[in-house]
Design a protein around this motif. Sequence first.
Motif, mmCIF file in Angstrom:
data_model
loop_
_atom_site.group_PDB
_atom_site.id
_atom_site.type_symbol
_atom_site.label_atom_id
_atom_site.label_comp_id
_atom_site.label_asym_id
_atom_site.label_seq_id
_atom_site.Cartn_x
_atom_site.Cartn_y
_atom_site.Cartn_z
ATOM 1 N N VAL A 1 0.914 -1.377 -0.306
ATOM 2 C CA VAL A 1 0.118 0.105 0.109
ATOM 3 C C VAL A 1 0.883 1.161 0.035
ATOM 4 N N ASN A 2 1.757 1.330 0.710
ATOM 5 C CA ASN A 2 2.841 2.152 0.976
ATOM 6 C C ASN A 2 3.717 2.554 -0.301
ATOM 7 N N THR A 3 4.022 1.729 -1.028
ATOM 8 C CA THR A 3 4.622 1.613 -2.287
ATOM 9 C C THR A 3 3.691 2.389 -3.407
ATOM 10 N N ALA A 4 2.547 1.737 -3.203
ATOM 11 C CA ALA A 4 1.672 2.470 -4.400
ATOM 12 C C ALA A 4 1.238 4.074 -4.147
ATOM 13 N N PHE A 5 1.154 4.302 -2.724
ATOM 14 C CA PHE A 5 0.938 5.743 -2.560
ATOM 15 C C PHE A 5 2.275 6.495 -2.816
ATOM 16 N N THR A 6 3.263 6.024 -2.415
ATOM 17 C CA THR A 6 4.603 6.800 -2.905
ATOM 18 C C THR A 6 4.604 7.284 -4.216
ATOM 19 N N LEU A 7 4.453 6.070 -4.912
ATOM 20 C CA LEU A 7 4.732 6.236 -6.447
ATOM 21 C C LEU A 7 3.430 7.256 -6.849
ATOM 22 N N ILE A 8 2.280 7.083 -6.641
ATOM 23 C CA ILE A 8 1.090 7.965 -6.968
ATOM 24 C C ILE A 8 1.408 9.380 -6.678
ATOM 25 N N SER A 9 2.076 9.459 -5.399
ATOM 26 C CA SER A 9 2.542 10.914 -4.904
ATOM 27 C C SER A 9 3.513 11.467 -5.721
ATOM 28 N N ASN B 1 10.339 13.583 -6.341
ATOM 29 C CA ASN B 1 10.583 12.323 -5.704
ATOM 30 C C ASN B 1 10.882 12.520 -4.327
ATOM 31 N N GLY B 2 11.684 13.358 -3.789
ATOM 32 C CA GLY B 2 12.074 13.831 -2.488
ATOM 33 C C GLY B 2 10.752 13.470 -1.457
ATOM 34 N N PHE B 3 9.573 14.586 -1.845
ATOM 35 C CA PHE B 3 8.340 14.778 -1.325
ATOM 36 C C PHE B 3 7.689 13.365 -1.192
ATOM 37 N N GLY B 4 7.764 12.780 -2.458
ATOM 38 C CA GLY B 4 6.990 11.354 -2.603
ATOM 39 C C GLY B 4 7.575 10.360 -1.431
ATOM 40 N N TYR B 5 8.992 10.239 -1.443
ATOM 41 C CA TYR B 5 9.508 9.488 -0.613
ATOM 42 C C TYR B 5 9.207 9.855 0.852
ATOM 43 N N ALA B 6 9.199 11.241 1.242
ATOM 44 C CA ALA B 6 8.895 11.564 2.360
ATOM 45 C C ALA B 6 7.525 11.400 2.956
ATOM 46 N N LEU B 7 6.567 11.680 1.876
ATOM 47 C CA LEU B 7 4.963 11.309 2.233
ATOM 48 C C LEU B 7 5.001 9.760 2.514
ATOM 49 N N GLY B 8 5.541 8.946 1.668
ATOM 50 C CA GLY B 8 5.817 7.431 1.617
ATOM 51 C C GLY B 8 6.092 7.095 3.226
ATOM 52 N N ILE B 9 7.131 7.778 3.644
ATOM 53 C CA ILE B 9 7.714 7.046 4.980
ATOM 54 C C ILE B 9 6.887 7.665 5.870
ATOM 55 N N ILE B 10 6.060 8.777 6.018
ATOM 56 C CA ILE B 10 4.999 9.143 7.022
ATOM 57 C C ILE B 10 3.849 8.150 6.557
ATOM 58 N N ALA B 11 3.365 7.821 5.818
ATOM 59 C CA ALA B 11 2.231 6.969 5.545
ATOM 60 C C ALA B 11 2.593 5.466 5.876
ATOM 61 N N SER B 12 3.923 5.131 5.633
ATOM 62 C CA SER B 12 4.264 3.685 6.313
ATOM 63 C C SER B 12 4.243 4.013 7.770
ATOM 64 N N PHE B 13 4.823 4.964 8.376
ATOM 65 C CA PHE B 13 4.756 4.883 9.848
ATOM 66 C C PHE B 13 3.400 4.911 10.537
ATOM 67 N N ILE B 14 2.426 5.374 9.626
ATOM 68 C CA ILE B 14 1.299 5.622 10.212
ATOM 69 C C ILE B 14 0.420 4.099 9.871
#
Length: 121
Positions: free
Chosen positions: A14-22, A37-50
């Motif tokens: 789920v996180n990978t899909a969210f990161t890629l879409i972002s 790319n940087g913002f997408g990965y940052a959002l992905g890490i936050i989403a992954s944590f949640i």
Amino acid sequence: MLNEFSKYIFAGIVNTAFTLISILLLTYIGCNIYIANGFGYALGIIASFIINSCLTFESEISFRKGTKFLIVCLMSYCINITVIKCILKYLDPGGVYMAQVLGCMFYTITGFVLNKYWTFK
């Protein structure tokens, strides 16, 4: 533990899909590719944590756990890169795909173990 690991894998998908879409969305609206790319990965890490806090480990979200989670991400990434470099140097210099797959496996297992027994214990 297998149930938690299954949830961890699901959260990763789920996180990978969210990161890629972002990343793709930010690129589409005109962001510089590296910024997207940087913002997408940052959002992905936050989403992954949640996701991992709520679903995988059923733990409360806190700043302390978030900091530990970031450290685990960095440690897992370093192990990933080390595995890739070792495979390419010592086992199969042309095996870039095998190296990437094995590196990802080590990243995932390391992240799960450290998060289970340190971040979310």
